[in-house]
Design an enzyme around this catalytic site. Structure first.
Site, PDB file in Angstrom:
ATOM      1  N   LYS A  22      -7.225   1.734  -2.544  1.00 28.97           N
ATOM      2  CA  LYS A  22      -6.793   1.339  -1.194  1.00 28.97           C
ATOM      3  C   LYS A  22      -6.889   2.528  -0.230  1.00 28.97           C
ATOM      4  O   LYS A  22      -7.297   2.362   0.926  1.00 28.97           O
ATOM      5  CB  LYS A  22      -5.364   0.786  -1.259  1.00 28.97           C
ATOM      6  CG  LYS A  22      -4.742   0.454   0.076  1.00 28.97           C
ATOM      7  CD  LYS A  22      -5.400  -0.715   0.790  1.00 28.97           C
ATOM      8  CE  LYS A  22      -4.742  -0.969   2.149  1.00 28.97           C
ATOM      9  NZ  LYS A  22      -5.344  -2.065   2.895  1.00 28.97           N
ATOM     10  N   LYS A  25       0.524   5.759   8.167  1.00 30.90           N
ATOM     11  CA  LYS A  25       1.202   5.810   6.858  1.00 30.90           C
ATOM     12  C   LYS A  25       0.170   5.942   5.730  1.00 30.90           C
ATOM     13  O   LYS A  25       0.305   6.777   4.837  1.00 30.90           O
ATOM     14  CB  LYS A  25       2.043   4.531   6.717  1.00 30.90           C
ATOM     15  CG  LYS A  25       2.781   4.347   5.434  1.00 30.90           C
ATOM     16  CD  LYS A  25       2.077   3.477   4.428  1.00 30.90           C
ATOM     17  CE  LYS A  25       1.862   2.050   4.873  1.00 30.90           C
ATOM     18  NZ  LYS A  25       1.219   1.218   3.859  1.00 30.90           N
ATOM     19  N   SER A  39       0.873  -1.185   0.000  1.00 34.20           N
ATOM     20  CA  SER A  39       0.000   0.000   0.000  1.00 34.20           C
ATOM     21  C   SER A  39       0.902   1.223   0.000  1.00 34.20           C
ATOM     22  O   SER A  39       1.522   1.531   1.020  1.00 34.20           O
ATOM     23  CB  SER A  39      -0.868   0.040   1.257  1.00 34.20           C
ATOM     24  OG  SER A  39      -1.607  -1.134   1.406  1.00 34.20           O
TER      25      SER A  39
HETATM   26  P1  NAD Z   1       5.933  -5.864   7.350  1.00 35.32           P
HETATM   27  O1  NAD Z   1       6.688  -4.682   7.890  1.00 35.32           O
HETATM   28  O2  NAD Z   1       5.546  -6.971   8.264  1.00 35.32           O
HETATM   29  O3  NAD Z   1       6.755  -6.524   6.109  1.00 35.32           O
HETATM   30  C1  NAD Z   1       7.468  -5.773   5.160  1.00 35.32           C
HETATM   31  C2  NAD Z   1       8.767  -6.543   4.842  1.00 35.32           C
HETATM   32  O4  NAD Z   1       9.475  -5.827   3.813  1.00 35.32           O
HETATM   33  C3  NAD Z   1       9.731  -6.647   6.019  1.00 35.32           C
HETATM   34  O5  NAD Z   1       9.989  -8.016   6.303  1.00 35.32           O
HETATM   35  C4  NAD Z   1      10.996  -5.898   5.551  1.00 35.32           C
HETATM   36  O6  NAD Z   1      12.212  -6.474   6.008  1.00 35.32           O
HETATM   37  C5  NAD Z   1      10.866  -6.003   4.037  1.00 35.32           C
HETATM   38  N1  NAD Z   1      11.612  -4.963   3.319  1.00 35.32           N
HETATM   39  C6  NAD Z   1      11.641  -3.628   3.552  1.00 35.32           C
HETATM   40  N2  NAD Z   1      12.412  -3.008   2.650  1.00 35.32           N
HETATM   41  C7  NAD Z   1      12.891  -3.978   1.814  1.00 35.32           C
HETATM   42  C8  NAD Z   1      13.737  -3.944   0.666  1.00 35.32           C
HETATM   43  N3  NAD Z   1      14.262  -2.792   0.192  1.00 35.32           N
HETATM   44  N4  NAD Z   1      14.008  -5.121   0.053  1.00 35.32           N
HETATM   45  C9  NAD Z   1      13.501  -6.289   0.512  1.00 35.32           C
HETATM   46  N5  NAD Z   1      12.692  -6.365   1.584  1.00 35.32           N
HETATM   47  C10 NAD Z   1      12.388  -5.221   2.241  1.00 35.32           C
HETATM   48  O7  NAD Z   1       4.640  -5.228   6.652  1.00 35.32           O
HETATM   49  P2  NAD Z   1       3.245  -5.975   6.311  1.00 35.32           P
HETATM   50  O8  NAD Z   1       2.321  -5.874   7.482  1.00 35.32           O
HETATM   51  O9  NAD Z   1       3.541  -7.300   5.686  1.00 35.32           O
HETATM   52  O10 NAD Z   1       2.652  -4.949   5.223  1.00 35.32           O
HETATM   53  C11 NAD Z   1       3.138  -4.903   3.891  1.00 35.32           C
HETATM   54  C12 NAD Z   1       2.229  -3.956   3.105  1.00 35.32           C
HETATM   55  O11 NAD Z   1       0.885  -4.460   3.117  1.00 35.32           O
HETATM   56  C13 NAD Z   1       2.162  -2.529   3.695  1.00 35.32           C
HETATM   57  O12 NAD Z   1       2.118  -1.596   2.658  1.00 35.32           O
HETATM   58  C14 NAD Z   1       0.864  -2.546   4.487  1.00 35.32           C
HETATM   59  O13 NAD Z   1       0.289  -1.251   4.625  1.00 35.32           O
HETATM   60  C15 NAD Z   1       0.010  -3.462   3.621  1.00 35.32           C
HETATM   61  N6  NAD Z   1      -1.090  -4.125   4.336  1.00 35.32           N
HETATM   62  C16 NAD Z   1      -0.881  -4.646   5.577  1.00 35.32           C
HETATM   63  C17 NAD Z   1      -1.949  -5.256   6.248  1.00 35.32           C
HETATM   64  C18 NAD Z   1      -1.767  -5.825   7.632  1.00 35.32           C
HETATM   65  O14 NAD Z   1      -2.786  -6.148   8.282  1.00 35.32           O
HETATM   66  N7  NAD Z   1      -0.543  -6.009   8.125  1.00 35.32           N
HETATM   67  C19 NAD Z   1      -3.216  -5.326   5.635  1.00 35.32           C
HETATM   68  C20 NAD Z   1      -3.377  -4.820   4.356  1.00 35.32           C
HETATM   69  C21 NAD Z   1      -2.307  -4.209   3.699  1.00 35.32           C
END
Ligand code: NAD
Length: 293
Positions: free
Chosen positions: A169, A237, A94
């Site tokens: 979104k 965010k 997102s």
């Molecule tokens: P998270 O922080 O758990 O996972 C993100 C991962 O990306 C981390 O493991 C991090 O190490 C990795 N990362 C960061 N920079 C990187 C790079 N340059 N190269 C490789 N890996 C890298 O986040 P999440 O909860 O999995 O959310 C991911 C996305 O999904 C976000 O945009 C969030 O807003 C969206 N989202 C989350 C939820 C939720 O309930 N958690 C629901 C819907 C949407």
């Protein structure tokens, strides 16, 4: 067809597992998170985002926000350093719609087609493969990757050109945040007035005020359980991206600004890592009452 999966966090890891379970061959990478459990299920581990791209036909990214996607795709040893022309990049993070458009243009210059495909539903729906996926971008690329997305989501809808997925979104996140605020305001009032909040929930959840948000969040509030779920920090965010996008387009969004300030106050109160249902704590503090069973 080989799928590259970048970002193995709360959402990406179970999404990648569902692709493995569906029989796809995967190459995975995360800058911090380990990939051992996915390798045990048959995935290959890559050494960098460039390495993922060099070994994949379709690349999925699931990263926190716009700067992370920029870094992973455009940065040194990034996706565009390794991707062959004709690769499809599906960014499921997102992020700001303008960032999707900018990254898509850079990808296009290297012959890579990019779609933005953010999700709604959170970790439980990522685990059971029933996310709602909203996609922006090229129609032919969408047709190619739709069967892959259907292994992670029960609803996969193309909503327009690149950036439209993230606009959708943002609309989703505004509605969810304000719905939680409305539920919080109403349930604090009812509780302070001496009416049992469980009875209020039972009485109104089937009427016009009822919602998916109410059904998911009121039981958590009644239990005083604010374990995420979806962290306040992540919602901040999304609201910042919504405010920036709205202001760029000259669209006033006063209610979004209001819930943003409530979430900022909770973050200052060290609740940034709590579930966004903790918005009720702000109202509880002001009214000096707790909405509990
Ligand atoms: P998270 O922080 O758990 O996972 C993100 C991962 O990306 C981390 O493991 C991090 O190490 C990795 N990362 C960061 N920079 C990187 C790079 N340059 N190269 C490789 N890996 C890298 O986040 P999440 O909860 O999995 O959310 C991911 C996305 O999904 C976000 O945009 C969030 O807003 C969206 N989202 C989350 C939820 C939720 O309930 N958690 C629901 C819907 C949407």
């Amino acid at each position: 067809m080989k799928i590259g999966f970048i970002g193995l966090g709360i959402m990406g890891r179970p999404m990648a597992k569902n692709l493995l379970k569906a029989g796809y061959s995967l190459v995975v990478y995360d800058i911090f998170a380990p990939s051992g459990d996915l390798v045990a299920l048959g995935a290959e581990a890559a050494a960098s985002n460039k390495d993922v791209a060099a070994r994949s036909d379709v690349i999925i990214t699931m990263l926190p926000n716009s700067p992370h996607v920029r870094e992973a795709v455009l940065g040194e040893n990034g996706v565009l350093d390794g991707a062959k022309a004709g690769t499809i990049l599906v960014d499921m993070s997102s992020i700001a719609p303008a960032a999707s458009q900018e990254i898509c243009a850079a990808a296009k210059a290297k012959g890579v087609v990019m779609l933005d495909a953010p999700v709604s539903g959170g970790e439980p729906k990522a685990i059971d493969g029933t996310l709602a996926i909203m996609v922006g971008g090229d129609e032919a690329a969408f047709a190619t990757v739709k069967p892959i997305l259907e292994k992670m989501g029960s609803s996969v809808v193309r909503v327009g050109d690149i950036g439209a997925g993230n606009v959708t979104k943002l609309a989703n996140q505004i509605v969810v945040a304000l719905n939680i605020a409305a539920v919080s305001e109403a349930f604090v009032l009812a509780t302070k007035a001496g009416v049992n909040p469980q009875a209020v929930f039972d009485a109104i959840k089937g009427g016009l005020a009822g919602s998916t948000v109410m059904n998911a969040k009121v039981p958590m509030i009644l239990d005083g359980n604010f374990k995420p779920g979806f962290r306040i920090e992540l919602h901040i965010k999304d609201l910042q991206n919504a405010l920036d996008t709205a202001h760029d387009l000259h669209v006033p969004v006063p209610l979004t600004a209001g819930i943003m300030e409530i979430m900022q106050a909770l973050k200052i109160d060290e609740m940034g890592a709590c579930d966004h249902s903790a918005v009720v704590r702000h109202y509880e503090k002001l009214a000096k009452v707790e909405v509990r069973k």
